[in-house]
Design an enzyme around this catalytic site. Structure first.
Site, PDB file in Angstrom:
ATOM      1  N   CYS A  28       0.814  -1.222   0.000  1.00 16.93           N
ATOM      2  CA  CYS A  28       0.000   0.000   0.000  1.00 16.93           C
ATOM      3  C   CYS A  28       0.847   1.271   0.000  1.00 16.93           C
ATOM      4  O   CYS A  28       0.632   2.176  -0.819  1.00 16.93           O
ATOM      5  CB  CYS A  28      -0.976  -0.014   1.175  1.00 16.93           C
ATOM      6  N   HIS A  87      -2.666   1.458   6.826  1.00 10.21           N
ATOM      7  CA  HIS A  87      -3.017   1.318   5.410  1.00 10.21           C
ATOM      8  C   HIS A  87      -3.184   2.701   4.792  1.00 10.21           C
ATOM      9  O   HIS A  87      -3.643   3.638   5.461  1.00 10.21           O
ATOM     10  CB  HIS A  87      -4.306   0.512   5.241  1.00 10.21           C
ATOM     11  N   HIS A 133      -5.879   1.810  -4.270  1.00  6.08           N
ATOM     12  CA  HIS A 133      -4.980   1.289  -3.247  1.00  6.08           C
ATOM     13  C   HIS A 133      -4.557  -0.137  -3.582  1.00  6.08           C
ATOM     14  O   HIS A 133      -5.151  -0.792  -4.437  1.00  6.08           O
ATOM     15  CB  HIS A 133      -5.638   1.342  -1.863  1.00  6.08           C
TER      16      HIS A 133
END
Length: 345
Positions: free
Chosen positions: A260, A308, A320
């Site tokens: 990520c 994240h 993402h």
């Protein structure tokens, strides 16, 4: 009867040793817990229950991945510093050897011409350090080799300083490598636990799980949003769109695969902006923005530990890299617990 007691073990001491041992122990415990949870899982769990458990493991793996990314960055820095110190030590050794050779040549010349004085006798001593320690004598006698002796002494001092620095960097590097290995073990333990859960599903249950895990319908081409043609934010968003469909690989920064924070770092890197490597450092890399003021290109962060990150593209959506098995994709920012947002400068 004699009592039989096990001798009390003395705790480990020392900063880096204790830190590395503690990190490894925690990683091992986390991995063991993950596997223990898997082994006790009900094989008749519904796909929804499995998804919840796998999602938890993936989120924990991502937290460990960001720790791994941070540890790797620090280990790379320590390795570069150590390499630089070694190069510096080699250059100083060459200069020191040249200076000592010149001093020896001068002594040999004076000997051949019969002008061997007390200073040169010291230069030809079998113990150079003893000779250097008596450099003050050379200065008092006015011998013209005094300046060269002083230079050699300075070279020895500098070489010793560099050796000490290199020794410290080597210890730091080894501690970072231990931390890196522990983080890697934690990531792999979580991912293996998730895989074991998924492997217990039947083909029909796996299909239901995949259906629940599929991304929400969304645009796979850039939205018509005002990011400003040619702006850095527009270039970052364009890069993220170009990464859609590429696999998630933990620790990866592209161009063929990403995790990520690796995706967001690469996207803004393509726009000429250098972001740090981890989620918990990227959130401080720009101006904080509230959720109601988001603009395309902003970094959006999730979970309480800021584990994240995605790239906002407008209309309540982001691009993402979710987790292993889920390629880079478009998803709503409401799909995970919100933690904050930042706009890279």
């Amino acid at each position: 009867m004699a009592s039989h007691r096990k001798p009390r073990q003395r705790p480990l001491s020392g900063g880096p040793v204790r830190t590395a041992a503690t990190t490894l122990a925690l990683a091992g415990a986390a991995t063991a817990t993950a596997f223990e949870g898997t082994s006790q899982a009900d094989p008749r769990q519904t796909p929804t229950q499995v998804k919840a458990e796998v999602d938890r493991l993936y989120q924990e793996a991502e937290a460990a991945t960001e720790h791994y990314n941070g540890a790797k960055e620090k280990a790379d820095e320590a390795e570069r510093a150590l390499s630089g110190l070694r190069d510096e030590a080699a250059r100083k050794a060459d200069r020191l050897n040249a200076a000592r050779s010149a001093l020896g040549a001068l002594a040999a010349g004076q000997y051949r011409t019969g002008g061997l004085g007390p200073a040169v006798q010291l230069a030809m001593s079998g113990n150079p350090q003893e000779y250097l320690d008596r450099a003050a004598f050379l200065t008092r006698t006015g011998d013209r080799t005094a300046a060269q002796v002083t230079a050699v002494r300075r070279g020895l001092d500098e070489a010793g300083r560099v050796r000490d620095q290199a020794s410290g960097r080597l210890a730091d590097l080894r501690a970072r490598q231990d931390e890196l290995a522990a983080a890697k073990a934690a990531v792999e333990g979580k991912l293996n636990a998730a895989k074991q859960l998924l492997d217990k599903l039947t083909a029909e249950e796996r299909a239901a799980y995949e259906a629940q895990s599929a991304p929400a319908a969304g645009p796979q081409a850039p939205l018509s949003v005002p990011v400003g043609d040619g702006s850095r934010a527009a270039r970052a968003v364009a890069y993220a769109y170009g990464a859609i469909g590429k696999p998630y690989v933990w620790g990866a920064t592209g161009p063929g695969s990403f995790d990520c924070s690796g995706l967001t770092q690469a996207a803004w890197g393509a726009a000429g902006v250098s972001l740090p490597r981890t989620t918990y450092t990227q959130i401080n890399a720009g101006q904080r923005v509230s959720r109601d003021r988001l603009a395309p290109g902003d970094l959006v962060f999730f979970y309480s530990g800021i584990t994240h990150v995605g790239l906002y593209i407008g209309d309540g959506k982001m691009i993402h890299a979710p987790h292993p098995g889920a390629p880079v994709r478009v998803a709503p920012i409401d799909s995970m617990p919100w933690a904050g947002a930042a706009r890279p400068a």
